[in-house]
Design a protein around this motif. Structure first.
Motif, PDB file in Angstrom:
ATOM      1  N   LEU A 204       0.824  -1.206   0.000  1.00 37.44           N
ATOM      2  CA  LEU A 204       0.000   0.000   0.000  1.00 37.44           C
ATOM      3  C   LEU A 204       0.860   1.259   0.000  1.00 37.44           C
ATOM      4  O   LEU A 204       0.497   2.255  -0.634  1.00 37.44           O
ATOM      5  CB  LEU A 204      -0.935  -0.003   1.211  1.00 37.44           C
ATOM      6  CG  LEU A 204      -2.057  -1.055   1.158  1.00 37.44           C
ATOM      7  CD1 LEU A 204      -2.830  -1.082   2.469  1.00 37.44           C
ATOM      8  CD2 LEU A 204      -3.013  -0.775  -0.006  1.00 37.44           C
ATOM      9  N   MET A 205       2.000   1.209   0.670  1.00 36.12           N
ATOM     10  CA  MET A 205       2.912   2.352   0.646  1.00 36.12           C
ATOM     11  C   MET A 205       3.438   2.582  -0.766  1.00 36.12           C
ATOM     12  O   MET A 205       3.521   3.718  -1.237  1.00 36.12           O
ATOM     13  CB  MET A 205       4.089   2.119   1.591  1.00 36.12           C
ATOM     14  CG  MET A 205       3.792   2.305   3.068  1.00 36.12           C
ATOM     15  SD  MET A 205       3.179   3.948   3.522  1.00 36.12           S
ATOM     16  CE  MET A 205       4.332   5.017   2.705  1.00 36.12           C
ATOM     17  N   GLU A 206       3.789   1.497  -1.455  1.00 36.36           N
ATOM     18  CA  GLU A 206       4.276   1.617  -2.824  1.00 36.36           C
ATOM     19  C   GLU A 206       3.189   2.160  -3.745  1.00 36.36           C
ATOM     20  O   GLU A 206       3.457   2.987  -4.623  1.00 36.36           O
ATOM     21  CB  GLU A 206       4.780   0.267  -3.324  1.00 36.36           C
ATOM     22  CG  GLU A 206       6.069  -0.193  -2.657  1.00 36.36           C
ATOM     23  CD  GLU A 206       6.635  -1.446  -3.306  1.00 36.36           C
ATOM     24  OE1 GLU A 206       5.937  -2.059  -4.130  1.00 36.36           O
ATOM     25  OE2 GLU A 206       7.785  -1.798  -2.975  1.00 36.36           O
ATOM     26  N   LEU A 207       1.973   1.707  -3.538  1.00 34.06           N
ATOM     27  CA  LEU A 207       0.859   2.184  -4.353  1.00 34.06           C
ATOM     28  C   LEU A 207       0.607   3.666  -4.094  1.00 34.06           C
ATOM     29  O   LEU A 207       0.401   4.450  -5.031  1.00 34.06           O
ATOM     30  CB  LEU A 207      -0.393   1.365  -4.052  1.00 34.06           C
ATOM     31  CG  LEU A 207      -1.661   1.717  -4.843  1.00 34.06           C
ATOM     32  CD1 LEU A 207      -1.412   1.607  -6.341  1.00 34.06           C
ATOM     33  CD2 LEU A 207      -2.813   0.803  -4.420  1.00 34.06           C
ATOM     34  N   ASP A 208       0.633   4.057  -2.829  1.00 36.68           N
ATOM     35  CA  ASP A 208       0.440   5.463  -2.472  1.00 36.68           C
ATOM     36  C   ASP A 208       1.491   6.342  -3.132  1.00 36.68           C
ATOM     37  O   ASP A 208       1.179   7.401  -3.706  1.00 36.68           O
ATOM     38  CB  ASP A 208       0.499   5.602  -0.953  1.00 36.68           C
ATOM     39  CG  ASP A 208       0.296   7.029  -0.486  1.00 36.68           C
ATOM     40  OD1 ASP A 208      -0.855   7.504  -0.516  1.00 36.68           O
ATOM     41  OD2 ASP A 208       1.280   7.674  -0.084  1.00 36.68           O
ATOM     42  N   LEU A 209       2.734   5.895  -3.086  1.00 40.47           N
ATOM     43  CA  LEU A 209       3.826   6.660  -3.678  1.00 40.47           C
ATOM     44  C   LEU A 209       3.664   6.753  -5.189  1.00 40.47           C
ATOM     45  O   LEU A 209       3.899   7.811  -5.792  1.00 40.47           O
ATOM     46  CB  LEU A 209       5.156   5.997  -3.318  1.00 40.47           C
ATOM     47  CG  LEU A 209       6.440   6.785  -3.534  1.00 40.47           C
ATOM     48  CD1 LEU A 209       6.406   8.121  -2.815  1.00 40.47           C
ATOM     49  CD2 LEU A 209       7.642   5.960  -3.082  1.00 40.47           C
ATOM     50  N   ALA A 210       3.239   5.659  -5.810  1.00 40.66           N
ATOM     51  CA  ALA A 210       3.031   5.656  -7.260  1.00 40.66           C
ATOM     52  C   ALA A 210       1.930   6.641  -7.656  1.00 40.66           C
ATOM     53  O   ALA A 210       2.065   7.373  -8.645  1.00 40.66           O
ATOM     54  CB  ALA A 210       2.673   4.250  -7.731  1.00 40.66           C
ATOM     55  N   VAL A 211       0.841   6.675  -6.888  1.00 39.55           N
ATOM     56  CA  VAL A 211      -0.246   7.616  -7.173  1.00 39.55           C
ATOM     57  C   VAL A 211       0.269   9.047  -7.133  1.00 39.55           C
ATOM     58  O   VAL A 211       0.012   9.849  -8.043  1.00 39.55           O
ATOM     59  CB  VAL A 211      -1.407   7.437  -6.178  1.00 39.55           C
ATOM     60  CG1 VAL A 211      -2.422   8.571  -6.341  1.00 39.55           C
ATOM     61  CG2 VAL A 211      -2.086   6.095  -6.374  1.00 39.55           C
ATOM     62  N   HIS A 212       0.993   9.371  -6.076  1.00 39.06           N
ATOM     63  CA  HIS A 212       1.503  10.736  -5.947  1.00 39.06           C
ATOM     64  C   HIS A 212       2.392  11.105  -7.131  1.00 39.06           C
ATOM     65  O   HIS A 212       2.291  12.214  -7.669  1.00 39.06           O
ATOM     66  CB  HIS A 212       2.279  10.886  -4.640  1.00 39.06           C
ATOM     67  CG  HIS A 212       1.401  11.110  -3.457  1.00 39.06           C
ATOM     68  ND1 HIS A 212       0.788  12.300  -3.190  1.00 39.06           N
ATOM     69  CD2 HIS A 212       1.010  10.272  -2.461  1.00 39.06           C
ATOM     70  CE1 HIS A 212       0.063  12.210  -2.090  1.00 39.06           C
ATOM     71  NE2 HIS A 212       0.178  10.985  -1.623  1.00 39.06           N
ATOM     72  N   ARG A 213       3.251  10.199  -7.543  1.00 42.13           N
ATOM     73  CA  ARG A 213       4.177  10.509  -8.639  1.00 42.13           C
ATOM     74  C   ARG A 213       3.442  10.684  -9.964  1.00 42.13           C
ATOM     75  O   ARG A 213       3.815  11.530 -10.787  1.00 42.13           O
ATOM     76  CB  ARG A 213       5.244   9.421  -8.738  1.00 42.13           C
ATOM     77  CG  ARG A 213       6.224   9.491  -7.575  1.00 42.13           C
ATOM     78  CD  ARG A 213       7.249   8.389  -7.624  1.00 42.13           C
ATOM     79  NE  ARG A 213       8.166   8.483  -6.491  1.00 42.13           N
ATOM     80  CZ  ARG A 213       9.070   7.569  -6.183  1.00 42.13           C
ATOM     81  NH1 ARG A 213       9.178   6.482  -6.923  1.00 42.13           N
ATOM     82  NH2 ARG A 213       9.864   7.728  -5.141  1.00 42.13           N
ATOM     83  N   ILE A 214       2.381   9.911 -10.179  1.00 43.26           N
ATOM     84  CA  ILE A 214       1.608  10.051 -11.417  1.00 43.26           C
ATOM     85  C   ILE A 214       0.849  11.375 -11.416  1.00 43.26           C
ATOM     86  O   ILE A 214       0.800  12.086 -12.432  1.00 43.26           O
ATOM     87  CB  ILE A 214       0.657   8.860 -11.608  1.00 43.26           C
ATOM     88  CG1 ILE A 214       1.465   7.590 -11.883  1.00 43.26           C
ATOM     89  CG2 ILE A 214      -0.319   9.110 -12.757  1.00 43.26           C
ATOM     90  CD1 ILE A 214       0.656   6.307 -11.835  1.00 43.26           C
ATOM     91  N   VAL A 215       0.248  11.724 -10.285  1.00 41.95           N
ATOM     92  CA  VAL A 215      -0.454  13.011 -10.198  1.00 41.95           C
ATOM     93  C   VAL A 215       0.541  14.161 -10.371  1.00 41.95           C
ATOM     94  O   VAL A 215       0.240  15.147 -11.055  1.00 41.95           O
ATOM     95  CB  VAL A 215      -1.207  13.138  -8.851  1.00 41.95           C
ATOM     96  CG1 VAL A 215      -1.766  14.551  -8.682  1.00 41.95           C
ATOM     97  CG2 VAL A 215      -2.336  12.112  -8.777  1.00 41.95           C
TER      98      VAL A 215
END
Length: 217
Positions: A131-142
């Motif tokens: 979930l931490m990796e997913l959260d970080l990926a979302v932020h980077r895409i946004v």
């Protein structure tokens, strides 16, 4: 999706930087841990020169620190940085969300749509690390969707520092699922082109992050 995604056109220095950045941000490399240039180069499969370049970039990101005659170390995580990080993110994250909504995700629209579906599918059974990796990926895409290289570079750096704070306290924080799923309406607003809603949701997300961390300090 993970934060560590191989890119086809990246240089060896870029690769070393990307892999090491995520290890440092997610605390796979502990704060204060010494970093051996030769060992890391062998682990990642790059030469000493690309590794040296990567470490210089990571020092500019405040993720490593080099001391004369002592070597290079993973930077400490200073909880007193929370207020400053939140203040700056509180101004820039809503701006990025508004810019991203203005172009409905721009060139990052496909990636944003894909990660939106991934977040929608979160059940809460996932590991905190996933979930931490997913959260970080979302932020980077946004951040990328904001279509500003200057803003993206600044936010990726701040997101990394914020994530280190979160990782340090993760055992004491509320369930990650709710934090990650807050991104669903934000990404929907961006893809729908709703600038005001995207801006408001992004501001609320930063505030919730700050409130959750302060509650356990």
């Amino acid at each position: 999706m993970t934060a560590d995604v191989e890119l086809a056109d990246e240089t060896l220095a870029d690769r070393a930087y990307r892999v090491l950045r995520d290890r440092l941000v997610l605390l796979d490399i502990s704060p204060g841990e010494p970093l051996s240039e030769s060992v890391l180069a062998d682990e990642i499969g790059v030469g000493r020169t690309p590794m040296r370049e990567a470490l210089k970039r990571l020092e500019a990101d405040y993720l490593v620190v080099t001391y004369p005659r002592r070597g290079t170390f993973a930077s400490a995580v200073d909880l007193t940085d929370l207020a400053e990080i939140t203040e700056i993110r509180g101004a820039l994250v809503p701006l990025a969300a508004r810019r991203a909504a203005a172009v409905r995700g721009g060139e990052a629209a496909a990636a944003l749509t894909a990660v939106l579906e991934e977040v929608r599918a979160v059940t809460g059974e996932e590991s905190r690390r996933d979930l931490m990796e997913l959260d970080l990926a979302v932020h980077r895409i946004v951040d990328h969707a904001a279509s500003s290289s200057y803003l993206e570079e600044t936010l990726v750096r701040l997101d990394g520092l914020g994530t280190r704070l979160w990782c340090l306290l993760i055992d004491r924080l509320p369930a990650m699922r709710d934090h990650v799923c807050e991104h669903v309406p934000l990404m929907e607003a961006i893809l729908a082109g709703d600038e005001q809603e995207a801006e408001a949701l992004a501001r609320a997300h930063v505030h919730h992050f700050d409130t959750a961390v302060r509650a356990v300090l």
